[in-house]
Write a protein that holds these residues in place. Structure first.
Motif, short mmCIF file in Angstrom:
data_model
loop_
_atom_site.label_atom_id
_atom_site.label_comp_id
_atom_site.label_asym_id
_atom_site.label_seq_id
_atom_site.Cartn_x
_atom_site.Cartn_y
_atom_site.Cartn_z
N UNK A 65 -48.07 89.51 1.41
CA UNK A 65 -47.33 89.56 2.52
C UNK A 65 -46.55 91.05 2.75
N UNK A 66 -46.09 91.28 3.78
CA UNK A 66 -45.67 92.69 4.46
C UNK A 66 -44.51 92.84 3.23
N UNK A 67 -43.58 91.84 2.93
CA UNK A 67 -42.47 92.13 2.09
C UNK A 67 -42.96 92.73 0.59
N UNK A 68 -43.78 92.29 0.27
CA UNK A 68 -44.27 92.85 -1.21
C UNK A 68 -44.46 94.45 -0.99
N UNK A 69 -45.28 94.60 0.11
CA UNK A 69 -45.70 95.97 0.48
C UNK A 69 -44.45 96.91 0.61
N UNK A 70 -43.55 96.47 1.52
CA UNK A 70 -42.33 97.25 1.69
C UNK A 70 -41.22 97.50 0.58
N UNK A 71 -41.31 96.43 -0.28
CA UNK A 71 -40.35 96.77 -1.58
C UNK A 71 -41.06 97.75 -2.52
N UNK A 72 -42.45 97.64 -2.59
CA UNK A 72 -43.09 98.81 -3.36
C UNK A 72 -43.04 100.06 -2.50
N UNK A 73 -42.93 100.24 -1.21
CA UNK A 73 -42.91 101.57 -0.51
C UNK A 73 -41.30 101.94 -0.85
N UNK A 74 -40.42 101.17 -0.66
CA UNK A 74 -39.15 101.57 -0.88
C UNK A 74 -38.79 102.26 -2.16
N UNK A 75 -39.35 101.50 -3.19
CA UNK A 75 -39.18 101.97 -4.71
C UNK A 75 -39.86 103.29 -4.95
N UNK A 76 -41.07 103.48 -4.35
CA UNK A 76 -41.92 104.67 -4.69
C UNK A 76 -41.28 105.95 -3.75
N UNK A 77 -40.60 105.51 -2.84
CA UNK A 77 -40.09 106.84 -2.15
C UNK A 77 -38.62 107.03 -2.61
N UNK A 78 -37.87 106.45 -3.57
CA UNK A 78 -36.47 106.37 -3.79
C UNK A 78 -36.41 107.67 -4.86
N UNK A 79 -35.35 108.15 -4.89
CA UNK A 79 -34.98 109.31 -5.79
C UNK A 79 -34.22 108.65 -7.03
N UNK A 80 -33.64 107.57 -6.94
CA UNK A 80 -32.92 106.69 -8.10
C UNK A 80 -32.87 105.06 -7.50
N UNK A 81 -33.01 104.46 -8.61
CA UNK A 81 -33.19 102.84 -8.41
C UNK A 81 -32.00 102.22 -9.04
N UNK A 82 -31.28 101.55 -8.45
CA UNK A 82 -30.17 100.65 -9.25
C UNK A 82 -30.10 99.34 -8.87
N UNK A 83 -30.62 98.55 -9.73
CA UNK A 83 -30.63 96.93 -9.49
C UNK A 83 -29.59 96.14 -10.18
N UNK A 84 -29.33 94.97 -9.48
CA UNK A 84 -28.49 93.99 -10.01
C UNK A 84 -29.35 92.69 -10.01
N UNK A 85 -29.38 91.76 -11.00
CA UNK A 85 -30.00 90.47 -10.91
C UNK A 85 -29.16 89.49 -11.57
N UNK A 86 -29.11 88.42 -11.04
CA UNK A 86 -28.49 87.06 -11.68
C UNK A 86 -29.52 85.87 -11.94
N UNK A 87 -30.51 85.96 -11.51
CA UNK A 87 -31.58 84.81 -11.59
C UNK A 87 -32.50 84.88 -12.64
N UNK A 88 -33.08 86.23 -12.64
CA UNK A 88 -34.28 86.46 -13.39
C UNK A 88 -34.31 88.02 -13.94
N UNK A 89 -34.99 88.24 -14.91
CA UNK A 89 -34.91 89.93 -15.24
C UNK A 89 -35.62 90.79 -14.23
N UNK A 90 -35.14 91.78 -13.76
CA UNK A 90 -35.82 92.75 -12.79
C UNK A 90 -37.16 92.85 -12.91
N UNK A 91 -37.91 92.54 -11.47
CA UNK A 91 -39.42 92.78 -11.61
C UNK A 91 -39.86 94.03 -12.19
N UNK A 92 -39.16 95.11 -12.10
CA UNK A 92 -39.65 96.28 -12.51
C UNK A 92 -39.39 96.35 -14.08
#
Length: 287
Positions: free
Chosen positions: A96-123
């Protein structure tokens, strides 16, 4: 030139920034279109990313809108100049498009900060853990779909694992204890987290149950920094997929949330000790 039927996340963001630039100048779409010598329909299509905008046209728009933010203009020109398709495009039509857009967002970022409460971050997930996460979806996914989603998630990790993009993860204790795939899978995942925490460019911070308040609790969030603060983006996981926020008020709110997380979370070394203790507890259930 035919209209784009499905503009990408980046293309839509560029259109949004053109609209914001125009609105901040107090110009209507028809008024700016006359200044540019194009039709109001073309102006609308540019802002909705149905048609592209050249770097030269973008600079003309910035001038017409009296935009003096040169770093933002340069960043938008770079976006308008992008032509190379990302690796995720080969999955279009499969995921689905959601998967592609998350990958696009991550790949173009200069820095990523993630907060998770239910599972280990996908990355930071192992293949076994990621497969178990997808396996718990209801209605159940076919095995081939689980395999495809898992492979896609592991592929997304390359930029972070290679230290190409600085990465910080705030992980709630609940996410460390949730068992996807059973205790052995969880123990392997926690061991992998410990290894990742030693890698250059990766910072892992734990937020234990003992913390009295947890800003942003209940939400898995990604703060993707752009080349300039105006192009930062928030991505939120929801049951229906992924949501993206880029309004200045949303960005300001989440900068505060992540600043509070930074003040509440354990240090990197304290987090490693905490993860190690959880891992040892999990191993006792099957050894």
């Amino acid at each position: 030139m035919p209209l784009r039927s499905n503009p990408t996340l980046r293309q839509r963001r560029l259109g949004t920034e053109l609209r914001r630039m125009r609105e901040q100048a107090g110009l209507g779409g028809s008024e700016l279109a006359r200044t540019l010598g194009i039709s109001p329909g073309q102006m609308t299509q540019m802002e909705k990313a149905k048609i592209g905008v050249s770097p030269e046209r973008l600079r003309t728009v910035a001038s017409a809108c009296n935009c003096a933010n040169q770093p933002l203009i340069n960043a938008l020109v770079d976006m308008a100049s992008e032509r190379e398709k990302g690796w995720w495009e080969k999955y279009r039509g499969t995921l689905t498009t959601d998967f592609l857009e998350v990958a696009e967002l991550e790949s173009r970022a200069t820095r990523l900060t993630i907060c998770t409460t239910t599972f280990v971050p996908g990355l930071l997930q192992t293949s076994d853990y990621a497969s178990a996460v997808f396996d718990r979806i209801f209605p159940p996914l076919p095995p081939q779909d689980i395999a495809t989603r898992t492979a896609f998630r592991i592929k997304r990790q390359e930029a972070v694992r290679s230290s190409a993009i600085p990465f910080q993860a705030f992980i709630h204790e609940a996410a460390l204890r949730m068992q996807f795939g059973g205790p052995k899978v969880l123990a392997g995942q926690l061991g992998s987290l410990l290894d990742a925490s030693q890698q250059l460019g990766i910072s892992i911070r734990v937020v234990p149950f003992a913390v009295d308040t947890f800003p942003g609790s209940g939400e898995n969030l990604t703060f993707a920094e752009g080349p300039v603060p105006e192009l930062d983006t928030i991505q939120m996981d929801v049951t229906q997929g992924a949501l993206f926020f880029d309004a200045p008020a949303d960005l300001a709110k989440h900068r505060v949330i992540f600043a509070r997380l930074d003040s509440k979370a354990l240090s990197e070394e304290g987090s490693r000790e905490f993860i190690r203790s959880v891992m040892e507890d999990v191993k006792k259930t099957y050894e």
